[in-house]
Design a protein around this motif. Structure first.
Motif, short mmCIF file in Angstrom:
data_model
loop_
_atom_site.label_atom_id
_atom_site.label_comp_id
_atom_site.label_asym_id
_atom_site.label_seq_id
_atom_site.Cartn_x
_atom_site.Cartn_y
_atom_site.Cartn_z
N ASP A 1 11.75 9.05 12.32
CA ASP A 1 10.75 8.39 13.14
C ASP A 1 9.37 8.95 12.79
OD1 ASP A 1 12.74 6.96 14.34
OD2 ASP A 1 12.80 8.19 16.13
N VAL A 2 8.35 8.17 13.07
CA VAL A 2 6.96 8.54 12.79
C VAL A 2 6.22 8.59 14.13
CG1 VAL A 2 4.84 7.82 11.62
CG2 VAL A 2 7.06 7.41 10.54
N ASP A 3 5.57 9.72 14.40
CA ASP A 3 4.80 9.84 15.64
C ASP A 3 3.51 9.04 15.58
OD1 ASP A 3 6.58 11.45 17.11
OD2 ASP A 3 5.86 13.24 16.10
N VAL A 4 2.74 9.21 14.51
CA VAL A 4 1.47 8.50 14.36
C VAL A 4 1.34 8.02 12.92
CG1 VAL A 4 -1.05 8.64 14.48
CG2 VAL A 4 0.33 9.91 16.12
N MET A 5 1.09 6.74 12.77
CA MET A 5 0.80 6.18 11.45
C MET A 5 -0.64 5.67 11.49
SD MET A 5 2.60 3.04 9.37
CE MET A 5 4.09 3.97 9.04
N LYS A 6 -1.49 6.28 10.70
CA LYS A 6 -2.89 5.89 10.62
C LYS A 6 -3.08 5.06 9.35
CE LYS A 6 -7.55 7.76 10.40
NZ LYS A 6 -8.33 9.00 10.28
N ILE A 7 -3.56 3.83 9.52
CA ILE A 7 -3.69 2.91 8.40
C ILE A 7 -5.16 2.51 8.25
CG2 ILE A 7 -2.93 0.72 7.42
CD1 ILE A 7 -0.47 0.91 9.28
N ASN A 8 -5.73 2.85 7.12
CA ASN A 8 -7.11 2.49 6.80
C ASN A 8 -7.15 2.26 5.29
OD1 ASN A 8 -9.85 2.19 6.47
ND2 ASN A 8 -10.39 4.27 7.06
N ILE A 9 -6.73 1.06 4.87
CA ILE A 9 -6.56 0.83 3.43
C ILE A 9 -7.25 -0.45 2.95
CG2 ILE A 9 -4.58 2.30 3.02
CD1 ILE A 9 -2.73 0.00 3.58
N GLU A 10 -8.43 -0.69 3.50
CA GLU A 10 -9.35 -1.71 2.97
C GLU A 10 -8.71 -3.07 2.71
OE1 GLU A 10 -12.50 -0.67 3.06
OE2 GLU A 10 -11.71 1.29 3.63
N GLY A 11 -8.01 -3.59 3.71
CA GLY A 11 -7.40 -4.91 3.59
C GLY A 11 -5.90 -4.85 3.35
N GLY A 12 -5.40 -3.74 2.88
CA GLY A 12 -3.98 -3.58 2.64
C GLY A 12 -3.16 -3.42 3.91
N GLU A 13 -3.86 -3.20 5.03
CA GLU A 13 -3.17 -2.99 6.31
C GLU A 13 -2.34 -4.21 6.71
OE1 GLU A 13 -7.39 -4.37 7.17
OE2 GLU A 13 -6.49 -2.84 5.92
N PHE A 14 -2.80 -5.39 6.32
CA PHE A 14 -2.07 -6.61 6.70
C PHE A 14 -0.67 -6.60 6.10
CE2 PHE A 14 -6.54 -7.71 7.03
CZ PHE A 14 -6.59 -8.26 8.30
N GLY A 15 -0.57 -6.36 4.82
CA GLY A 15 0.73 -6.35 4.15
C GLY A 15 1.64 -5.25 4.66
N VAL A 16 1.08 -4.08 4.91
CA VAL A 16 1.89 -2.95 5.39
C VAL A 16 2.48 -3.27 6.76
CG1 VAL A 16 1.80 -0.54 6.19
CG2 VAL A 16 0.68 -1.20 4.05
N ILE A 17 1.66 -3.74 7.68
CA ILE A 17 2.14 -4.02 9.03
C ILE A 17 3.09 -5.22 9.02
CG2 ILE A 17 1.47 -4.67 11.38
CD1 ILE A 17 -1.06 -2.94 10.94
N GLU A 18 2.79 -6.24 8.23
CA GLU A 18 3.71 -7.37 8.11
C GLU A 18 5.08 -6.90 7.62
OE1 GLU A 18 0.31 -10.78 7.23
OE2 GLU A 18 1.25 -9.72 5.55
N GLN A 19 5.10 -6.01 6.64
CA GLN A 19 6.36 -5.49 6.10
C GLN A 19 7.10 -4.66 7.15
OE1 GLN A 19 7.39 -6.52 3.26
NE2 GLN A 19 9.09 -5.19 2.77
N LEU A 20 6.38 -3.84 7.89
CA LEU A 20 7.01 -3.05 8.96
C LEU A 20 7.65 -3.97 10.00
CD1 LEU A 20 4.30 -0.29 9.53
CD2 LEU A 20 6.62 0.07 8.66
N LEU A 21 6.96 -5.03 10.35
CA LEU A 21 7.49 -5.97 11.33
C LEU A 21 8.67 -6.75 10.76
CD1 LEU A 21 4.07 -7.19 12.71
CD2 LEU A 21 5.88 -6.16 14.10
#
Length: 74
Positions: A1-21
């Motif tokens: 499990d991950v306590d805190v995931m900080k995402i700041n990747i200049e537009g790449g956040e969309f793909g990362v969160i979509e993949q997590l979901l």
């Protein structure tokens, strides 16, 4: 499990969160801190869709719009 995931990747956040979901791994992340960047293709539509999808498993605890958000697992 991950306590805190900080995402700041200049537009790449969309793909990362979509993949997590899409994979269900979002359930293993207690807090997601994300900085949104309106530079990805269809970023406005994707942002709005992700807000709805994240609400299924997480609650929004901090919201500075397109600047920063924190989502905490329900």
């Amino acid at each position: 499990d991950v306590d805190v995931m900080k995402i700041n990747i200049e537009g790449g956040e969309f793909g990362v969160i979509e993949q997590l979901l899409d994979t269900g791994l979002i359930a293993r992340v207690r807090n997601i801190q994300v900085q949104w960047h309106p530079v990805a293709p269809n970023s406005k539509e994707r942002y709005e869709a992700l807000q709805v999808r994240l609400q299924a498993s997480h609650e929004l605890t901090f919201d500075a719009g397109w600047v920063w958000q924190n989502w905490k697992i329900k």
